[in-house]
Design a protein around this motif. Structure first.
Motif, PDB file in Angstrom:
ATOM      1  N   UNK A 108      13.258   4.623  54.165  1.00  0.00           N
ATOM      2  CA  UNK A 108      14.375   4.511  53.240  1.00  0.00           C
ATOM      3  C   UNK A 108      14.952   3.106  53.239  1.00  0.00           C
ATOM      4  N   UNK A 109      15.599   2.760  52.142  1.00  0.00           N
ATOM      5  CA  UNK A 109      16.315   1.491  52.080  1.00  0.00           C
ATOM      6  C   UNK A 109      17.464   1.543  53.082  1.00  0.00           C
ATOM      7  N   UNK A 110      17.549   0.586  54.003  1.00  0.00           N
ATOM      8  CA  UNK A 110      18.445   0.729  55.153  1.00  0.00           C
ATOM      9  C   UNK A 110      19.929   0.708  54.836  1.00  0.00           C
ATOM     10  N   UNK A 111      20.334   0.082  53.723  1.00  0.00           N
ATOM     11  CA  UNK A 111      21.763   0.035  53.444  1.00  0.00           C
ATOM     12  C   UNK A 111      22.166   1.007  52.332  1.00  0.00           C
ATOM     13  N   UNK A 112      21.294   1.998  52.084  1.00  0.00           N
ATOM     14  CA  UNK A 112      21.615   3.001  51.064  1.00  0.00           C
ATOM     15  C   UNK A 112      21.636   4.389  51.668  1.00  0.00           C
ATOM     16  N   UNK A 113      22.345   5.289  51.001  1.00  0.00           N
ATOM     17  CA  UNK A 113      22.434   6.693  51.389  1.00  0.00           C
ATOM     18  C   UNK A 113      22.642   7.499  50.120  1.00  0.00           C
ATOM     19  N   UNK A 114      22.500   8.815  50.210  1.00  0.00           N
ATOM     20  CA  UNK A 114      22.779   9.643  49.039  1.00  0.00           C
ATOM     21  C   UNK A 114      24.224   9.459  48.587  1.00  0.00           C
ATOM     22  N   UNK A 115      25.132   9.289  49.532  1.00  0.00           N
ATOM     23  CA  UNK A 115      26.541   9.067  49.196  1.00  0.00           C
ATOM     24  C   UNK A 115      26.704   7.763  48.407  1.00  0.00           C
ATOM     25  N   UNK A 116      26.075   6.698  48.878  1.00  0.00           N
ATOM     26  CA  UNK A 116      26.204   5.403  48.192  1.00  0.00           C
ATOM     27  C   UNK A 116      25.536   5.425  46.817  1.00  0.00           C
ATOM     28  N   UNK A 117      24.408   6.120  46.727  1.00  0.00           N
ATOM     29  CA  UNK A 117      23.745   6.256  45.424  1.00  0.00           C
ATOM     30  C   UNK A 117      24.664   7.004  44.454  1.00  0.00           C
ATOM     31  N   UNK A 118      25.288   8.054  44.934  1.00  0.00           N
ATOM     32  CA  UNK A 118      26.227   8.811  44.101  1.00  0.00           C
ATOM     33  C   UNK A 118      27.385   7.927  43.649  1.00  0.00           C
ATOM     34  N   UNK A 119      27.832   7.050  44.534  1.00  0.00           N
ATOM     35  CA  UNK A 119      28.968   6.179  44.220  1.00  0.00           C
ATOM     36  C   UNK A 119      28.642   5.132  43.150  1.00  0.00           C
ATOM     37  N   UNK A 120      27.357   4.879  42.894  1.00  0.00           N
ATOM     38  CA  UNK A 120      26.982   3.962  41.816  1.00  0.00           C
ATOM     39  C   UNK A 120      27.181   4.599  40.438  1.00  0.00           C
ATOM     40  N   UNK A 121      27.423   5.904  40.412  1.00  0.00           N
ATOM     41  CA  UNK A 121      27.503   6.631  39.154  1.00  0.00           C
ATOM     42  C   UNK A 121      26.205   7.314  38.788  1.00  0.00           C
ATOM     43  N   UNK A 122      25.263   7.362  39.731  1.00  0.00           N
ATOM     44  CA  UNK A 122      23.968   8.008  39.482  1.00  0.00           C
ATOM     45  C   UNK A 122      24.132   9.516  39.322  1.00  0.00           C
ATOM     46  N   UNK A 123      23.195  10.099  38.582  1.00  0.00           N
ATOM     47  CA  UNK A 123      23.167  11.542  38.366  1.00  0.00           C
ATOM     48  C   UNK A 123      22.149  12.245  39.248  1.00  0.00           C
ATOM     49  N   UNK A 124      21.319  11.480  39.977  1.00  0.00           N
ATOM     50  CA  UNK A 124      20.318  12.091  40.854  1.00  0.00           C
ATOM     51  C   UNK A 124      19.794  11.052  41.838  1.00  0.00           C
ATOM     52  N   UNK A 125      19.306  11.558  42.955  1.00  0.00           N
ATOM     53  CA  UNK A 125      18.616  10.759  43.977  1.00  0.00           C
ATOM     54  C   UNK A 125      17.137  11.061  43.866  1.00  0.00           C
TER      55      UNK A 125
END
Length: 333
Positions: A108-125
């Motif tokens: 996985x990308x070391x500075x990313x998480x499902x929480x951080x992806x969600x915080x970008x405004x994404x609709x899915x991981x």
């Protein structure tokens, strides 16, 4: 029937059209895209080149797609430029795999998480997993546990988990060979069955078609080897559809736009219950050389004409061939 939360259901609607079909654009390529640009450019291509190309694709083509898949390393500026009606999927994995290590293990990308992806405004991981169902159990068990973790993370964040499975043969590196074509249906369909289990927390599977179409009777080039009769290939598509109760969408695997559209029609003939596509290179790959050689304006013109046509032609096929994912999903009370 997959049961999901009201919030996940709403996210899936953001990624779909009014008929609950997914016609998403994939441009989360990183290493491979950088090589494609560099191979066609007379000057050195840095991070800015790949960022700018993704921006052009997003700006021009999300007008005609239900959503776009991007990576957080180079793709966030492109995410900002997407059409206001286009949903957003974000990749969680590092690009590629260690070619010197056994097993194509994910990371996985070391500075990313499902929480951080969600915080970008994404609709899915989205997670890409290279998988050979016939590889050593020790290797596959690592991949099973790895996927379980991502599923749990997405469940905790209440965001959809899209699992992309790319199959391979640990004993044969030539994925385009007739030998691999013979075992591909087994590898694709069995991997699909495994990761449909509830323990993995997958909401949507992003899958290869179960055959190499260039070895199918009627699709093989003149004089080329035929591995599957037409009826055998149709049956492999039927078996794939029956291998899961989850929504699933097809990836294009870099084939031409024309072949991918023909493949989708073939899936329809097989009565496959697929729910859309997440199509990458089949849509935009011919613009890479133009971008590298002639610049952003020339690439933009290609995207506005041929790129748009590729998506709109695919949209028409999807409308008649795919089935709404709502037939497989219900909302938890």
């Amino acid at each position: 029937m997959l049961k999901i939360s009201p919030k996940k259901y709403a996210y899936l609607e953001n990624l779909s059209d009014e008929n609950h079909l997914i016609n998403a654009l994939a441009i989360d390529q990183r290493g491979s895209l950088k090589k494609m640009i560099a191979a066609n450019s007379s000057k050195e291509v840095g991070d800015e080149g790949i960022i700018n190309f993704k921006k052009e694709v997003s700006r021009e083509l999300t007008k005609y797609s239900t959503s776009i898949l991007l990576d957080p390393e180079y793709g966030m500026p492109a995410a900002e430029l997407r059409d206001k009606n286009a949903g957003l999927l974000i990749s969680y994995e590092k690009t590629g795999y260690d070619v010197n290590a056994v097993g194509r293990l994910p990371d996985l990308l070391p500075i990313w998480s499902a929480k951080r992806i969600k915080e970008t405004g994404a609709d899915a991981v989205k997670l890409l997993l290279y998988y050979d169902v016939d590889e050593d159990q020790e290797i596959n068990d690592i991949k099973h546990a790895f996927t379980e973790r991502i599923g749990s993370e997405c469940m905790a964040e209440d965001i959809p988990f899209f699992l992309e499975i790319v199959t391979y043969d640990a004993e044969n590196d030539d994925a385009k060979s007739a030998e691999f074509a013979k075992v591909k249906p087994h590898k694709v369909n069995e991997s699909m069955r495994i990761f449909s289990e509830e323990r993995y927390g997958v909401d949507v599977l992003k899958m290869e078609v179960p055959v190499n179409m260039t070895y199918v009777e009627g699709f093989a080039p003149e004089g080329g080897e035929v591995v599957y009769t037409r009826e055998e290939a149709l049956q492999h598509f039927r078996d794939q559809s029956e291998a899961t109760h989850l929504p699933f969408i097809f990836l294009s695997a870099g084939v031409s736009a024309e072949l991918f559209q023909e493949t989708i029609r073939f899936a329809k003939e097989a009565e496959s219950k697929f729910n859309g596509v997440l199509c990458g290179r089949a849509t935009w790959k011919d613009s890479v050389a133009i971008f590298a050689r002639d610049g952003e304006e020339a690439a933009r013109e290609w995207l506005r004409t041929q790129g748009r046509k590729n998506i709109e032609d695919l949209n028409e096929v999807i409308k008649v061939a795919a089935q709404p994912w709502t037939e497989k999903v219900s909302v938890q009370e």
